[in-house]
Design a protein around this motif. Sequence first.
Motif, mmCIF file in Angstrom:
data_model
loop_
_atom_site.group_PDB
_atom_site.id
_atom_site.type_symbol
_atom_site.label_atom_id
_atom_site.label_comp_id
_atom_site.label_asym_id
_atom_site.label_seq_id
_atom_site.Cartn_x
_atom_site.Cartn_y
_atom_site.Cartn_z
ATOM 1 N N LEU A 243 10.098 5.573 2.442
ATOM 2 C CA LEU A 243 9.221 4.832 3.338
ATOM 3 C C LEU A 243 7.983 5.668 3.674
ATOM 4 C CD1 LEU A 243 11.706 2.938 5.668
ATOM 5 C CD2 LEU A 243 10.773 2.293 3.439
ATOM 6 N N THR A 244 7.068 5.688 2.706
ATOM 7 C CA THR A 244 5.823 6.431 2.818
ATOM 8 C C THR A 244 4.794 5.780 1.914
ATOM 9 O OG1 THR A 244 4.728 8.580 2.440
ATOM 10 C CG2 THR A 244 6.617 8.042 1.033
ATOM 11 N N PRO A 245 3.516 5.821 2.304
ATOM 12 C CA PRO A 245 2.482 5.296 1.414
ATOM 13 C C PRO A 245 2.144 6.243 0.281
ATOM 14 C CG PRO A 245 1.479 6.169 3.395
ATOM 15 C CD PRO A 245 2.967 6.251 3.605
ATOM 16 N N GLU A 246 2.701 7.437 0.309
ATOM 17 C CA GLU A 246 2.356 8.459 -0.664
ATOM 18 C C GLU A 246 3.210 8.303 -1.923
ATOM 19 O OE1 GLU A 246 0.830 11.752 2.571
ATOM 20 O OE2 GLU A 246 2.923 11.821 1.938
ATOM 21 N N ASP A 247 2.606 7.709 -2.930
ATOM 22 C CA ASP A 247 3.247 7.490 -4.227
ATOM 23 C C ASP A 247 4.294 6.377 -4.207
ATOM 24 O OD1 ASP A 247 3.090 8.193 -6.922
ATOM 25 O OD2 ASP A 247 4.876 9.452 -6.824
ATOM 26 N N MET A 248 4.310 5.556 -3.162
ATOM 27 C CA MET A 248 5.233 4.429 -3.081
ATOM 28 C C MET A 248 4.421 3.134 -2.996
ATOM 29 S SD MET A 248 8.308 5.616 -3.231
ATOM 30 C CE MET A 248 8.784 7.351 -3.441
ATOM 31 N N PRO A 249 4.419 2.320 -4.061
ATOM 32 C CA PRO A 249 3.610 1.095 -4.069
ATOM 33 C C PRO A 249 3.967 0.161 -2.925
ATOM 34 C CG PRO A 249 4.411 1.605 -6.283
ATOM 35 C CD PRO A 249 5.119 2.538 -5.339
ATOM 36 N N LEU A 250 2.967 -0.564 -2.449
ATOM 37 C CA LEU A 250 3.136 -1.436 -1.301
ATOM 38 C C LEU A 250 4.214 -2.486 -1.529
ATOM 39 C CD1 LEU A 250 2.304 -2.567 1.457
ATOM 40 C CD2 LEU A 250 0.432 -3.762 0.308
ATOM 41 N N ASP A 251 4.201 -3.156 -2.668
ATOM 42 C CA ASP A 251 5.187 -4.210 -2.910
ATOM 43 C C ASP A 251 6.608 -3.651 -2.892
ATOM 44 O OD1 ASP A 251 3.259 -6.147 -3.056
ATOM 45 O OD2 ASP A 251 3.192 -6.209 -5.248
ATOM 46 N N GLU A 252 6.798 -2.465 -3.465
ATOM 47 C CA GLU A 252 8.131 -1.860 -3.464
ATOM 48 C C GLU A 252 8.536 -1.457 -2.043
ATOM 49 O OE1 GLU A 252 9.027 1.082 -6.369
ATOM 50 O OE2 GLU A 252 7.842 0.109 -7.949
ATOM 51 N N THR A 287 -9.653 10.040 -3.335
ATOM 52 C CA THR A 287 -10.951 9.389 -3.232
ATOM 53 C C THR A 287 -10.994 8.481 -2.004
ATOM 54 O OG1 THR A 287 -10.258 7.453 -4.519
ATOM 55 C CG2 THR A 287 -11.076 9.364 -5.763
ATOM 56 N N GLU A 288 -12.186 7.977 -1.705
ATOM 57 C CA GLU A 288 -12.326 7.014 -0.616
ATOM 58 C C GLU A 288 -11.532 5.745 -0.910
ATOM 59 O OE1 GLU A 288 -13.601 7.326 2.305
ATOM 60 O OE2 GLU A 288 -14.533 9.304 2.070
ATOM 61 N N ALA A 289 -11.478 5.352 -2.186
ATOM 62 C CA ALA A 289 -10.683 4.176 -2.556
ATOM 63 C C ALA A 289 -9.204 4.425 -2.289
ATOM 64 C CB ALA A 289 -10.906 3.822 -4.023
ATOM 65 N N ASP A 290 -8.734 5.644 -2.560
ATOM 66 C CA ASP A 290 -7.340 5.988 -2.260
ATOM 67 C C ASP A 290 -7.074 5.898 -0.757
ATOM 68 O OD1 ASP A 290 -6.847 6.531 -4.939
ATOM 69 O OD2 ASP A 290 -7.114 8.694 -4.716
ATOM 70 N N LEU A 291 -8.022 6.372 0.037
ATOM 71 C CA LEU A 291 -7.850 6.325 1.487
ATOM 72 C C LEU A 291 -7.801 4.880 1.976
ATOM 73 C CD1 LEU A 291 -7.646 7.701 4.234
ATOM 74 C CD2 LEU A 291 -10.145 7.829 4.283
ATOM 75 N N ALA A 292 -8.654 4.026 1.414
ATOM 76 C CA ALA A 292 -8.623 2.612 1.802
ATOM 77 C C ALA A 292 -7.283 1.991 1.467
ATOM 78 C CB ALA A 292 -9.762 1.865 1.109
ATOM 79 N N ARG A 296 -4.594 0.400 4.033
ATOM 80 C CA ARG A 296 -4.121 -0.983 3.825
ATOM 81 C C ARG A 296 -2.602 -1.015 3.746
ATOM 82 N NH1 ARG A 296 -2.767 -3.952 -0.788
ATOM 83 N NH2 ARG A 296 -2.753 -6.207 -0.398
ATOM 84 N N TRP A 297 -1.992 -0.016 3.111
ATOM 85 C CA TRP A 297 -0.528 0.072 3.014
ATOM 86 C C TRP A 297 0.066 0.005 4.420
ATOM 87 C CZ3 TRP A 297 3.771 2.716 4.522
ATOM 88 C CH2 TRP A 297 4.887 2.749 3.681
ATOM 89 N N TRP A 298 -0.498 0.795 5.319
ATOM 90 C CA TRP A 298 0.026 0.801 6.681
ATOM 91 C C TRP A 298 -0.216 -0.527 7.387
ATOM 92 C CZ3 TRP A 298 3.710 3.665 8.158
ATOM 93 C CH2 TRP A 298 3.855 4.970 7.689
ATOM 94 N N ALA A 303 2.491 -5.047 9.694
ATOM 95 C CA ALA A 303 2.541 -6.500 9.868
ATOM 96 C C ALA A 303 3.915 -7.038 9.479
ATOM 97 C CB ALA A 303 1.451 -7.158 9.031
ATOM 98 N N LEU A 304 4.493 -6.531 8.393
ATOM 99 C CA LEU A 304 5.822 -6.967 7.979
ATOM 100 C C LEU A 304 6.872 -6.580 9.017
ATOM 101 C CD1 LEU A 304 7.879 -8.112 5.976
ATOM 102 C CD2 LEU A 304 7.867 -5.879 4.821
#
Length: 326
Positions: A243-252, A287-292, A296-298, A303-304
């Motif tokens: 349960l982390t945004p680091e290397d764990m895709p959002l859908d999973e 990158t800035e895209a990674d930060l975005a 968004r992951w959070w 929300a879920l």
Amino acid sequence: MPAPVPGARLHWPDDFGTRFTIFVDTEEEFDWGAPLSSDADGTRHMAALPAVHARFAAAGVPLAYLVDYPIATSPLAIDVLREVMQDGRSAIGTQLHPWVNPPHREEVNGFNSFTGNLPIGLQRAKLTALTDAVERAFGRRPLVYRAGRYGIGPETPALLAELGYRIDSSMRSAYDYSAEGGPDFLAVPNHAFRLGELIELPFTTVFTGRLRRGGAGLHRSLGRFPHGIGIASRLGMLSRVSLTPEDMPLDEAREAIRVAVGEGLRLLNFAFHSPSVEPGHTPYVRTEADLAAFLRWWDEVLALLDRLGVRAASVDQIVAATCGPA
């Protein structure tokens, strides 16, 4: 690490409900691909922390900042953490990176980066130095601890109890670091349990997919085959999700949360590393895209959790529910 002894499982009060925590490994900046160095102690990313913290505070979510020695002795980091702690619910705990934590009596190498591998006297000295530094910086004795690199050892619970800690979160359910000289957590469950005088809150790992009942044993077996773990995940058979945004895709991650809640896990323990709040310090946010994507992951995960009725829990609430008054 063995499975908890019979009867150690923690039974939460009925009115506790289903909750989640977010523990932040609040640490110095270093090159994750280079050998460890006692000179890597930068903390400039902490200037970016208030903006990220504000997103959680606006959602009513407290964070538990597990600070290590470079953070606890950095004027910038101290000022930033004092500022964000004004939300009234977040907490300061500790995280021990032995290679940057005095006293420096050991060789800096991979084996010694797991604190539990050090002589007990050196473990005690480092943990005392860290705990005292945090108390000086923030005016309160820390109650929650995580060993850097999840390097808990047999002596850790007793040492923590000596220093007044109530909670340990050094175990990462279903992970095995023994090949590097660290602990093997394959027998450690996700649920909270009593560990001597402490409460253990493992960092949550959830298996998803059609074969998820096979759990850690099946995942280890798949790892013996070339690309076995990746193939099983792509086919929807078995995925191991922390349960982390680091290397764990959002859908999973969303599926893992649904599974954990559906199976009755009462406390979901999330985590991330503080340097990820600024691009360029961790492999996860370059990158800035990674930060975005990180932010968004959070947003999506919170929300879920809200839709599922899973509420945030502060360290003080957990202590009150499990240990009595602090």
